[in-house]
Write a protein that holds these residues in place. Structure first.
Motif, PDB file in Angstrom:
ATOM      1  N   LYS A   1       0.822  -1.205   0.000  1.00 46.61           N
ATOM      2  CA  LYS A   1       0.000   0.000   0.000  1.00 46.61           C
ATOM      3  C   LYS A   1       0.857   1.256   0.000  1.00 46.61           C
ATOM      4  N   GLY A   2       0.508   2.161  -0.905  1.00 50.25           N
ATOM      5  CA  GLY A   2       1.185   3.442  -1.008  1.00 50.25           C
ATOM      6  C   GLY A   2       2.598   3.376  -1.561  1.00 50.25           C
TER       7      GLY A   2
ATOM      8  N   GLY B   1      -4.477  -1.083  -2.770  1.00 48.09           N
ATOM      9  CA  GLY B   1      -3.715   0.022  -2.176  1.00 48.09           C
ATOM     10  C   GLY B   1      -2.507   0.453  -2.984  1.00 48.09           C
TER      11      GLY B   1
ATOM     12  N   ARG C   1       0.112   2.519  -5.179  1.00 45.50           N
ATOM     13  CA  ARG C   1       0.391   3.952  -5.242  1.00 45.50           C
ATOM     14  C   ARG C   1      -0.145   4.540  -6.545  1.00 45.50           C
TER      15      ARG C   1
END
Length: 565
Positions: free
Chosen positions: A391-392, A443, A445
């Motif tokens: 995630k991210g 999730g 990016r």
């Protein structure tokens, strides 16, 4: 036996000479009125009847005596032929030469009927045809041709009978021999071999030359139509006929032509359709005409047709260790027409994902043709890609080259797996929004989708994906995308995605990869917007050459950097 043969030959010679001497004494005792053709003919028959070399010598002596004592005698006297069982084949062959030189046509015919070889040779390699050409005896030439005399034979000096006739100035005989050789060449494709052995017991077998007397006018063998993109066109062909070709004209202007009728020339032509009018004349004034239709189309410059090969090895982007890529390429479908070069696109894009996008090979999954079924794509998205997204931190890239289709109401856009069916989209195809939702929910990016497909119901070829083949194209309605998602599509939703056969790739895919090589770079980076700008400028022009409209589309953030070095 040798001594006996020698004695016999000597006796024969003495008999022939004796007969000749007796005849000469009789001639001296008679006046010219008494010495008529019958007198000389009977004398020569008597000498020839001695047989062997003596007979030949006797005939030759009498011929010389007649020529000396009768200067006003007929050029070609008629002396009846009298067969003799004592004459051997060599005797007959030798007498054939003597009869030709004397102009005794009855003897020429008789000897040929009696087995004399029309292709026999003397010690200088001359044939009876050479002899007839030497003395200008056209009648003897025709008799020999009718007896299958070989016009192609050469003497020891490399001359054919035709060459001898030309050298001696007997043009009628030269034309006769030339026509016979042309006819022989057309009928058999090759001249018969003459009998080169003076002592042969059988006459040489030669092809028929009955067509030597035929009157064959010239005729053209030339392509009826030609096409070119040049300002001039090359024309080649041949003019066939029994006579030598002396002139060739094209639209009234002279053109080069060989004596055997072969020609080759270039002529200026205008754009569009033109006609070249050809006219030929042979040595006897006979004419032939032909028309060649020429179509000239506009030339396409090299810059318009030459495409640089793809070179993924020329670019080295910075490593992108956290990125993931799913690459799908389908050319062969189970229930749909092929998507030209879809598999090639995916195989080549793999190297650009590694070299330009910097993605580690172990984080790339390619699905090609029958490995890109609906279950294979779902499995790759849900059990391979989604669990690896951090995630991210993870950037996801999706490449798809194949068929796409919109639902009947245009609300949903689908990518067709290799086992997909256009009639059962919701059950057999992958919805574009579903792919995006899986990536966003994981999730990631960012997500960048390169889609070389269209949703109008058409294909890269001429087929359609719509079963009813209705003429109205399906117009898909663009779905909104989250802010971290960018979609670079090959065409607008109502357009077709084209292929580029010259490079064996999809049109969009080829220029996408060229852009990733660096052609779309701004400084040392490539953005989605910069890539879209480069691709659109190339694809629209190339599609127009195919008679299609294709404008690549960017949906989402164009400022996102996808490659740096």
């Amino acid at each position: 036996m040798v001594n006996g043969a020698t004695t016999s030959a000597g006796a024969s010679t003495l008999r022939g000479l004796a007969l000749a001497i007796v005849t000469l004494l009789a001639a001296c005792s008679q006046n010219s009125k008494q010495r008529n053709d019958d007198f000389w003919g009977n004398a020569m028959n008597g000498a020839a009847g001695a047989g062997g070399i003596g007979g030949l010598v006797g005939v030759a002596v009498l011929a010389a005596a007649k020529a000396a004592t009768e200067p006003s005698a007929q050029a070609y006297p008629t002396v009846p032929y009298s067969p003799s069982p004592q004459r051997t084949l060599p005797d007959k062959n030798g007498l054939l030469f003597t009869s030709i030189y004397m102009g005794n046509l009855d003897y020429v015919r008789g000897l040929l009927r009696d087995g004399a070889n029309p292709n026999t040779r003397d010690d200088k390699g001359w044939t009876p045809l050479h002899a007839a050409a030497e003395v200008g005896n056209a009648q003897a030439t025709r008799i020999l041709l009718d007896a299958n005399a070989d016009v192609t034979q050469k003497n020891r000096y490399g001359e054919k009978a035709e060459s001898v006739a030309i050298r001696k100035g007997y043009i009628e005989i030269a034309k006769l021999l030339h026509g016979a050789e042309n006819s022989l060449s057309r009928e058999t494709g090759a001249a018969a071999s003459a009998n080169s052995n003076f002592q042969s017991s059988q006459p040489a077998e030669a092809p028929s030359v009955s067509s030597a007397k035929s009157d064959i006018p010239p005729s053209f063998s030339v392509p009826p139509s030609l096409s070119t993109t040049d300002q001039s066109v090359a024309v080649s062909g041949k003019i066939a006929g029994s006579g030598r070709i002396v002139s060739l004209s094209v639209d009234g202007s002279d053109a080069p032509v060989a004596p055997d009728g072969i020609f080759s020339f270039r002529r200026q032509v205008m754009i569009g359709d033109s006609e070249l009018r050809l006219a030929a004349i042979d040595e006897w004034g006979r004419k032939a005409e032909a028309t060649v239709k020429v179509t000239r189309t506009a030339a396409v410059s090299k810059s318009d047709t030459a495409y640089e090969p793809l070179h993924p090895d020329k670019v080295r982007g910075k490593p992108h260790p956290d990125a993931l890529a799913l690459i799908i390429g389908i050319e062969r479908y189970e229930s749909a027409p092929p998507a030209e070069y879809g598999a090639n696109d995916a195989r080549m894009f793999y190297d650009y994902a590694v070299n330009a996008l910097g993605i580690p090979p172990q984080r790339i999954t390619p699905l090609i043709d029958d490995k890109a079924r609906r279950i294979d794509i779902d499995k790759a998205l849900l059990t391979w890609l989604k669990p690896q997204v951090v995630k991210g931190k993870t950037d996801v890239f999706i490449f798809f080259s194949g068929h796409g289709l919109a639902s009947d109401d245009g609300r949903d856009l689908y990518l067709l797996p290799s086992d997909g069916d256009g009639a059962l989209l919701s059950r057999s195809a992958v919805r574009r929004k579903e792919i995006i939702d899986i990536i966003v929910e994981a999730g990631a990016r960012s997500a960048t989708l390169f889609l070389d497909t269209c949703y109008s119901g058409g294909t890269r070829g001429k087929e359609t994906l719509v079963a009813s083949a209705r003429p109205v194209v399906l117009v898909g309605k663009d779905e909104g995308v989250p802010p971290n998602v960018s979609i670079l599509a090959a065409a607008a939703n109502d357009q077709l995605s084209s292929s580029l056969p010259a490079v064996r790739h999809g049109l969009f895919s080829y220029f996408l990869m060229k852009g990733l090589e660096g052609a779309a770079a701004e400084g040392k980076s490539i953005t989605v917007g910069g890539l879209e700008s480069f691709i659109a400028g190339k694809v629209s022009v190339e599609a127009a050459k195919q008679g299609r409209a294709q404008t690549p589309q960017l949906v989402g953030d164009g400022s996102k950097v996808i490659a740096t070095w």
